[in-house]
Scaffold this motif. Structure first.
Motif, mmCIF file in Angstrom:
data_model
loop_
_atom_site.group_PDB
_atom_site.id
_atom_site.type_symbol
_atom_site.label_atom_id
_atom_site.label_comp_id
_atom_site.label_asym_id
_atom_site.label_seq_id
_atom_site.Cartn_x
_atom_site.Cartn_y
_atom_site.Cartn_z
ATOM 1 N N ILE A 209 46.143 -25.210 90.117
ATOM 2 C CA ILE A 209 45.861 -26.486 89.742
ATOM 3 C C ILE A 209 47.344 -27.262 89.618
ATOM 4 O O ILE A 209 48.219 -26.861 88.986
ATOM 5 N N GLY A 210 47.081 -28.504 90.403
ATOM 6 C CA GLY A 210 48.491 -29.329 90.248
ATOM 7 C C GLY A 210 49.782 -28.822 90.984
ATOM 8 O O GLY A 210 50.787 -29.385 91.187
ATOM 9 N N ILE A 211 49.567 -27.745 91.763
ATOM 10 C CA ILE A 211 50.360 -27.169 92.701
ATOM 11 C C ILE A 211 50.127 -27.229 94.155
ATOM 12 O O ILE A 211 48.889 -26.898 94.619
ATOM 13 N N ALA A 212 50.977 -27.842 94.724
ATOM 14 C CA ALA A 212 50.437 -27.968 96.431
ATOM 15 C C ALA A 212 50.613 -26.838 97.066
ATOM 16 O O ALA A 212 49.630 -26.855 98.235
ATOM 17 N N THR A 213 51.238 -25.772 96.890
ATOM 18 C CA THR A 213 51.330 -24.771 97.917
ATOM 19 C C THR A 213 50.530 -23.344 97.183
ATOM 20 O O THR A 213 50.290 -23.626 96.228
ATOM 21 N N ILE A 214 50.143 -22.643 98.288
ATOM 22 C CA ILE A 214 49.224 -21.360 97.821
ATOM 23 C C ILE A 214 50.401 -20.166 97.688
ATOM 24 O O ILE A 214 51.271 -20.185 98.562
ATOM 25 N N ARG A 215 50.227 -19.440 96.653
ATOM 26 C CA ARG A 215 51.292 -18.236 96.455
ATOM 27 C C ARG A 215 50.367 -17.089 96.292
ATOM 28 O O ARG A 215 49.457 -17.257 95.975
ATOM 29 N N GLY A 216 51.070 -15.933 96.437
ATOM 30 C CA GLY A 216 50.641 -14.676 96.555
ATOM 31 C C GLY A 216 50.922 -14.066 94.923
ATOM 32 O O GLY A 216 52.082 -14.401 94.517
ATOM 33 N N TYR A 217 50.079 -13.451 94.405
ATOM 34 C CA TYR A 217 50.158 -12.925 93.064
ATOM 35 C C TYR A 217 49.820 -11.285 93.082
ATOM 36 O O TYR A 217 49.127 -10.963 93.826
ATOM 37 N N TRP A 218 50.554 -10.720 92.287
ATOM 38 C CA TRP A 218 50.108 -9.336 92.284
ATOM 39 C C TRP A 218 49.952 -8.734 90.617
ATOM 40 O O TRP A 218 50.208 -9.373 89.755
ATOM 41 N N GLY A 219 48.992 -7.887 90.597
ATOM 42 C CA GLY A 219 48.558 -7.217 89.275
ATOM 43 C C GLY A 219 49.469 -6.230 89.034
ATOM 44 O O GLY A 219 50.495 -5.865 89.922
ATOM 45 N N GLN A 220 49.636 -5.538 88.040
ATOM 46 C CA GLN A 220 50.243 -4.564 87.485
ATOM 47 C C GLN A 220 50.087 -3.266 88.065
ATOM 48 O O GLN A 220 51.119 -2.312 87.982
ATOM 49 N N CYS B 171 46.393 -4.992 92.959
ATOM 50 C CA CYS B 171 45.591 -6.258 93.523
ATOM 51 C C CYS B 171 46.429 -7.166 93.981
ATOM 52 O O CYS B 171 47.595 -7.502 93.294
ATOM 53 N N ASN B 172 46.058 -7.858 94.904
ATOM 54 C CA ASN B 172 46.817 -9.055 95.545
ATOM 55 C C ASN B 172 45.664 -10.422 95.653
ATOM 56 O O ASN B 172 44.693 -10.148 96.036
ATOM 57 N N ALA B 173 46.301 -11.429 95.417
ATOM 58 C CA ALA B 173 45.582 -12.656 95.574
ATOM 59 C C ALA B 173 46.354 -13.814 96.058
ATOM 60 O O ALA B 173 47.418 -14.024 95.333
ATOM 61 N N ASN B 174 45.682 -14.665 96.910
ATOM 62 C CA ASN B 174 46.566 -15.950 97.300
ATOM 63 C C ASN B 174 45.866 -17.032 96.539
ATOM 64 O O ASN B 174 44.558 -17.405 96.966
ATOM 65 N N ILE B 175 46.411 -17.673 95.748
ATOM 66 C CA ILE B 175 45.981 -18.742 94.852
ATOM 67 C C ILE B 175 46.710 -19.822 94.976
ATOM 68 O O ILE B 175 47.921 -20.168 95.017
ATOM 69 N N TRP C 186 43.222 -5.249 98.063
ATOM 70 C CA TRP C 186 43.680 -4.374 97.236
ATOM 71 C C TRP C 186 44.987 -3.531 98.110
ATOM 72 O O TRP C 186 44.761 -3.078 99.253
ATOM 73 N N TYR C 187 46.265 -3.119 97.710
ATOM 74 C CA TYR C 187 47.093 -2.330 98.332
ATOM 75 C C TYR C 187 47.423 -1.216 97.450
ATOM 76 O O TYR C 187 46.931 -0.934 96.257
ATOM 77 N N ARG C 188 47.839 -0.109 98.081
ATOM 78 C CA ARG C 188 48.360 1.148 97.388
ATOM 79 C C ARG C 188 49.483 1.590 97.582
ATOM 80 O O ARG C 188 49.946 1.459 98.694
ATOM 81 N N GLN C 189 50.128 2.216 96.769
ATOM 82 C CA GLN C 189 51.400 3.171 96.913
ATOM 83 C C GLN C 189 51.578 4.475 96.227
ATOM 84 O O GLN C 189 51.336 4.460 95.018
ATOM 85 N N ALA C 190 51.703 5.305 97.279
ATOM 86 C CA ALA C 190 51.968 6.904 96.729
ATOM 87 C C ALA C 190 53.342 6.980 96.693
ATOM 88 O O ALA C 190 54.307 6.369 97.243
ATOM 89 N N PRO C 191 53.707 8.017 95.901
ATOM 90 C CA PRO C 191 55.144 8.426 95.604
ATOM 91 C C PRO C 191 55.792 8.601 96.884
ATOM 92 O O PRO C 191 55.370 9.540 97.827
ATOM 93 N N GLY C 192 56.804 7.988 97.124
ATOM 94 C CA GLY C 192 57.819 8.329 98.384
ATOM 95 C C GLY C 192 57.217 7.602 99.259
ATOM 96 O O GLY C 192 57.854 7.792 100.511
ATOM 97 N N LYS C 193 56.248 6.841 99.301
ATOM 98 C CA LYS C 193 55.818 6.058 100.477
ATOM 99 C C LYS C 193 55.689 4.646 100.362
ATOM 100 O O LYS C 193 55.797 3.972 99.178
#
Length: 121
Positions: free
Chosen positions: A102-113, A95-99, A36-43
């Protein structure tokens, strides 16, 4: 295709609690680190808490003792229990996840909205 869907944000008074959830869906083979990450206004966006697939956790100093991260590997879901909330916790939480897809060799990072958390004084 992978999606991360967050829920549980809202408005709470100082000292209150909220629980955030983030569910990953799609063609998922495995999920490594989730966080979990967070972002406040201006930060800048900052890490709040992270958890590995084995359950090891890491927390920002500002939330230690107040927030707890956990995950349900069977549901591909990560949670953030936030207690003793302070006005300075007000931010959009992502939210962030390193996923490994299936069928993809590399792991990628994904973000929620993102989900808004507002703590009133």
């Amino acid at each position: 295709q992978v999606q991360l869907v967050e829920s549980g944000g809202g408005l709470v008074q100082a000292g209150g609690s909220l629980r955030l959830s983030c569910a990953a869906s799609g063609s998922i083979f495995s999920i490594n680190r989730m966080g979990w990450y967070r972002q406040a206004p201006g930060k800048q966006r900052e890490l709040v808490a992270a958890i590995t697939s084995g359950g090891s956790t890491d927390y920002a100093d500002s939330v230690k003792g107040r927030f707890t991260i956990s995950r349900d590997n069977a549901k591909n879901t990560v949670y953030l229990q936030m207690n003793s909330l302070k006005p300075e916790d007000t931010a959009v939480y992502y939210c962030n996840a390193n996923i490994h897809m299936i069928g993809i060799a590399t792991i990628r990072g994904y973000w929620g909205q993102g989900t808004q958390v507002t703590v009133s004084s």
